[in-house]
Design a protein around this motif. Structure first.
Motif, PDB file in Angstrom:
ATOM      1  N   GLN A  22       0.758  -1.198  -0.104  1.00  0.00           N
ATOM      2  CA  GLN A  22       0.020  -0.054  -0.133  1.00  0.00           C
ATOM      3  C   GLN A  22       1.006   1.128   0.093  1.00  0.00           C
ATOM      4  OE1 GLN A  22       0.038  -1.685   3.020  1.00  0.00           O
ATOM      5  NE2 GLN A  22       0.867  -0.113   4.349  1.00  0.00           N
ATOM      6  N   ASP A  23       0.265   2.387  -0.279  1.00  0.00           N
ATOM      7  CA  ASP A  23       0.973   3.774  -0.129  1.00  0.00           C
ATOM      8  C   ASP A  23       1.728   3.893   1.206  1.00  0.00           C
ATOM      9  OD1 ASP A  23       0.204   4.144  -2.971  1.00  0.00           O
ATOM     10  OD2 ASP A  23      -1.107   5.787  -2.218  1.00  0.00           O
ATOM     11  N   GLY A  24       2.764   4.378   1.614  1.00  0.00           N
ATOM     12  CA  GLY A  24       3.132   4.813   2.689  1.00  0.00           C
ATOM     13  C   GLY A  24       2.508   5.816   3.491  1.00  0.00           C
ATOM     14  N   VAL A  25       2.560   5.819   4.920  1.00  0.00           N
ATOM     15  CA  VAL A  25       1.738   6.380   5.726  1.00  0.00           C
ATOM     16  C   VAL A  25       2.452   6.974   6.506  1.00  0.00           C
ATOM     17  CG1 VAL A  25      -0.264   6.636   7.261  1.00  0.00           C
ATOM     18  CG2 VAL A  25      -0.358   5.038   5.503  1.00  0.00           C
ATOM     19  N   LEU A  26       2.760   8.558   6.364  1.00  0.00           N
ATOM     20  CA  LEU A  26       3.614   9.237   7.119  1.00  0.00           C
ATOM     21  C   LEU A  26       2.717   9.861   8.482  1.00  0.00           C
ATOM     22  CD1 LEU A  26       6.492  10.482   7.537  1.00  0.00           C
ATOM     23  CD2 LEU A  26       5.644  12.751   6.205  1.00  0.00           C
ATOM     24  N   LYS A  27       3.556   9.887   9.763  1.00  0.00           N
ATOM     25  CA  LYS A  27       2.739  10.058  10.749  1.00  0.00           C
ATOM     26  C   LYS A  27       3.797  10.870  11.716  1.00  0.00           C
ATOM     27  CE  LYS A  27      -1.240   7.162  10.953  1.00  0.00           C
ATOM     28  NZ  LYS A  27      -2.008   6.292  11.789  1.00  0.00           N
ATOM     29  N   TYR A  28       3.552  11.688  12.605  1.00  0.00           N
ATOM     30  CA  TYR A  28       4.514  12.222  13.461  1.00  0.00           C
ATOM     31  C   TYR A  28       4.247  11.940  14.932  1.00  0.00           C
ATOM     32  CZ  TYR A  28       5.992  14.852   9.434  1.00  0.00           C
ATOM     33  OH  TYR A  28       6.449  15.256   8.325  1.00  0.00           O
ATOM     34  N   THR A  29       5.443  11.574  15.724  1.00  0.00           N
ATOM     35  CA  THR A  29       4.967  11.240  17.203  1.00  0.00           C
ATOM     36  C   THR A  29       4.728  12.595  17.877  1.00  0.00           C
ATOM     37  OG1 THR A  29       7.352  11.782  17.631  1.00  0.00           O
ATOM     38  CG2 THR A  29       6.955   9.551  17.071  1.00  0.00           C
ATOM     39  N   PHE A  38       4.587   0.998   6.064  1.00  0.00           N
ATOM     40  CA  PHE A  38       4.154   0.397   4.762  1.00  0.00           C
ATOM     41  C   PHE A  38       4.406  -1.019   4.930  1.00  0.00           C
ATOM     42  CE2 PHE A  38       8.291   2.088   4.158  1.00  0.00           C
ATOM     43  CZ  PHE A  38       9.254   0.921   3.262  1.00  0.00           C
ATOM     44  N   SER A  39       3.904  -1.517   4.054  1.00  0.00           N
ATOM     45  CA  SER A  39       4.158  -3.343   4.006  1.00  0.00           C
ATOM     46  C   SER A  39       4.830  -3.681   2.700  1.00  0.00           C
ATOM     47  CB  SER A  39       2.665  -3.986   4.092  1.00  0.00           C
ATOM     48  OG  SER A  39       2.012  -3.746   3.044  1.00  0.00           O
ATOM     49  N   VAL A  40       5.611  -4.703   2.677  1.00  0.00           N
ATOM     50  CA  VAL A  40       6.169  -5.160   1.489  1.00  0.00           C
ATOM     51  C   VAL A  40       6.053  -6.554   1.396  1.00  0.00           C
ATOM     52  CG1 VAL A  40       8.647  -5.631   0.547  1.00  0.00           C
ATOM     53  CG2 VAL A  40       8.155  -3.663   1.689  1.00  0.00           C
ATOM     54  N   ALA A  41       5.483  -7.017   0.153  1.00  0.00           N
ATOM     55  CA  ALA A  41       5.241  -8.665  -0.100  1.00  0.00           C
ATOM     56  C   ALA A  41       6.327  -9.366  -0.950  1.00  0.00           C
ATOM     57  CB  ALA A  41       3.881  -8.628  -0.686  1.00  0.00           C
ATOM     58  N   ILE A  42       6.886 -10.573  -0.555  1.00  0.00           N
ATOM     59  CA  ILE A  42       7.642 -11.115  -1.158  1.00  0.00           C
ATOM     60  C   ILE A  42       6.896 -12.443  -1.405  1.00  0.00           C
ATOM     61  CG2 ILE A  42       9.777 -10.233  -0.533  1.00  0.00           C
ATOM     62  CD1 ILE A  42      10.389 -12.846   1.216  1.00  0.00           C
ATOM     63  N   ASN A  43       7.129 -13.140  -2.608  1.00  0.00           N
ATOM     64  CA  ASN A  43       6.745 -14.280  -2.960  1.00  0.00           C
ATOM     65  C   ASN A  43       7.627 -15.481  -3.070  1.00  0.00           C
ATOM     66  OD1 ASN A  43       3.996 -13.413  -3.755  1.00  0.00           O
ATOM     67  ND2 ASN A  43       4.578 -12.720  -5.476  1.00  0.00           N
ATOM     68  N   LYS A  44       7.307 -16.539  -2.487  1.00  0.00           N
ATOM     69  CA  LYS A  44       7.920 -17.703  -2.071  1.00  0.00           C
ATOM     70  C   LYS A  44       7.559 -18.904  -2.872  1.00  0.00           C
ATOM     71  CE  LYS A  44      11.147 -17.460  -0.080  1.00  0.00           C
ATOM     72  NZ  LYS A  44      12.860 -17.455  -0.213  1.00  0.00           N
ATOM     73  N   GLY A  45       8.289 -19.703  -3.643  1.00  0.00           N
ATOM     74  CA  GLY A  45       7.832 -21.093  -4.146  1.00  0.00           C
ATOM     75  C   GLY A  45       7.476 -20.736  -5.399  1.00  0.00           C
ATOM     76  N   GLY A  72       2.588  -1.197  -4.899  1.00  0.00           N
ATOM     77  CA  GLY A  72       3.162  -1.645  -6.184  1.00  0.00           C
ATOM     78  C   GLY A  72       4.664  -1.469  -6.535  1.00  0.00           C
ATOM     79  N   ASP A  73       5.209  -0.536  -5.718  1.00  0.00           N
ATOM     80  CA  ASP A  73       6.590  -0.247  -6.030  1.00  0.00           C
ATOM     81  C   ASP A  73       7.488  -1.202  -5.846  1.00  0.00           C
ATOM     82  OD1 ASP A  73       6.086   2.537  -6.980  1.00  0.00           O
ATOM     83  OD2 ASP A  73       6.769   3.350  -4.864  1.00  0.00           O
ATOM     84  N   LEU A  74       8.546  -1.654  -6.567  1.00  0.00           N
ATOM     85  CA  LEU A  74       9.434  -2.519  -6.266  1.00  0.00           C
ATOM     86  C   LEU A  74      10.698  -1.874  -5.323  1.00  0.00           C
ATOM     87  CD1 LEU A  74      10.738  -5.385  -6.768  1.00  0.00           C
ATOM     88  CD2 LEU A  74      12.087  -4.461  -8.525  1.00  0.00           C
ATOM     89  N   LEU A  75      10.734  -2.624  -4.091  1.00  0.00           N
ATOM     90  CA  LEU A  75      11.438  -1.950  -3.033  1.00  0.00           C
ATOM     91  C   LEU A  75      12.743  -2.949  -2.551  1.00  0.00           C
ATOM     92  CD1 LEU A  75       8.745  -0.610  -0.822  1.00  0.00           C
ATOM     93  CD2 LEU A  75       9.844   0.707  -2.427  1.00  0.00           C
ATOM     94  N   ASP A  76      13.807  -2.099  -2.375  1.00  0.00           N
ATOM     95  CA  ASP A  76      14.798  -2.868  -1.516  1.00  0.00           C
ATOM     96  C   ASP A  76      14.897  -2.213   0.103  1.00  0.00           C
ATOM     97  OD1 ASP A  76      16.121  -4.707  -3.502  1.00  0.00           O
ATOM     98  OD2 ASP A  76      16.877  -2.940  -4.492  1.00  0.00           O
ATOM     99  N   VAL A  77      14.711  -3.158   0.906  1.00  0.00           N
ATOM    100  CA  VAL A  77      14.555  -2.714   2.158  1.00  0.00           C
ATOM    101  C   VAL A  77      15.638  -3.219   3.083  1.00  0.00           C
ATOM    102  CG1 VAL A  77      13.218  -2.210   4.371  1.00  0.00           C
ATOM    103  CG2 VAL A  77      12.213  -2.284   2.069  1.00  0.00           C
TER     104      VAL A  77
END
Length: 90
Positions: A22-29, A38-45, A72-77
């Motif tokens: 999903q789109d990143g959500v920016l919040k402040y403390t 945000f979340s990142v999905a990887i596919n295995k198998g 949908g962005d491809l990310l390296d974290v």
């Protein structure tokens, strides 16, 4: 009565490459420090045993304010990995 048990592990360094869920959500403390989540999905198998693993990601400080994360962005974290698991006991 349901009783939950949880465990937590930490690993020093982790690298994941996947797609933003999903789109990143920016919040402040309360003290004004930025946190981008945000979340990142990887596919295995392969085709027959394919499964998706989801990672919840938090970025802090200048990185949180400057990162543009879109679904949908491809990310390296790279960062620290905290793993939590829960077991319901009935």
């Amino acid at each position: 009565m349901n009783e939950k048990q949880s465990e937590r592990w930490s690993f020093a360094d982790c690298q994941i490459r996947g797609r933003a869920g999903q789109d990143g959500v920016l919040k402040y403390t309360a003290s004004g420090k930025p946190i981008l989540t945000f979340s990142v999905a990887i596919n295995k198998g392969g085709k027959e045993a394919k499964r998706t693993i989801w990672f919840s990601v938090k970025a802090f400080g200048e990185l949180a304010e400057s990162a543009q994360v879109r679904k949908g962005d491809l990310l390296d974290v790279t960062g620290n990995l905290d793993v939590s698991s829960w077991n319901d006991k009935t």
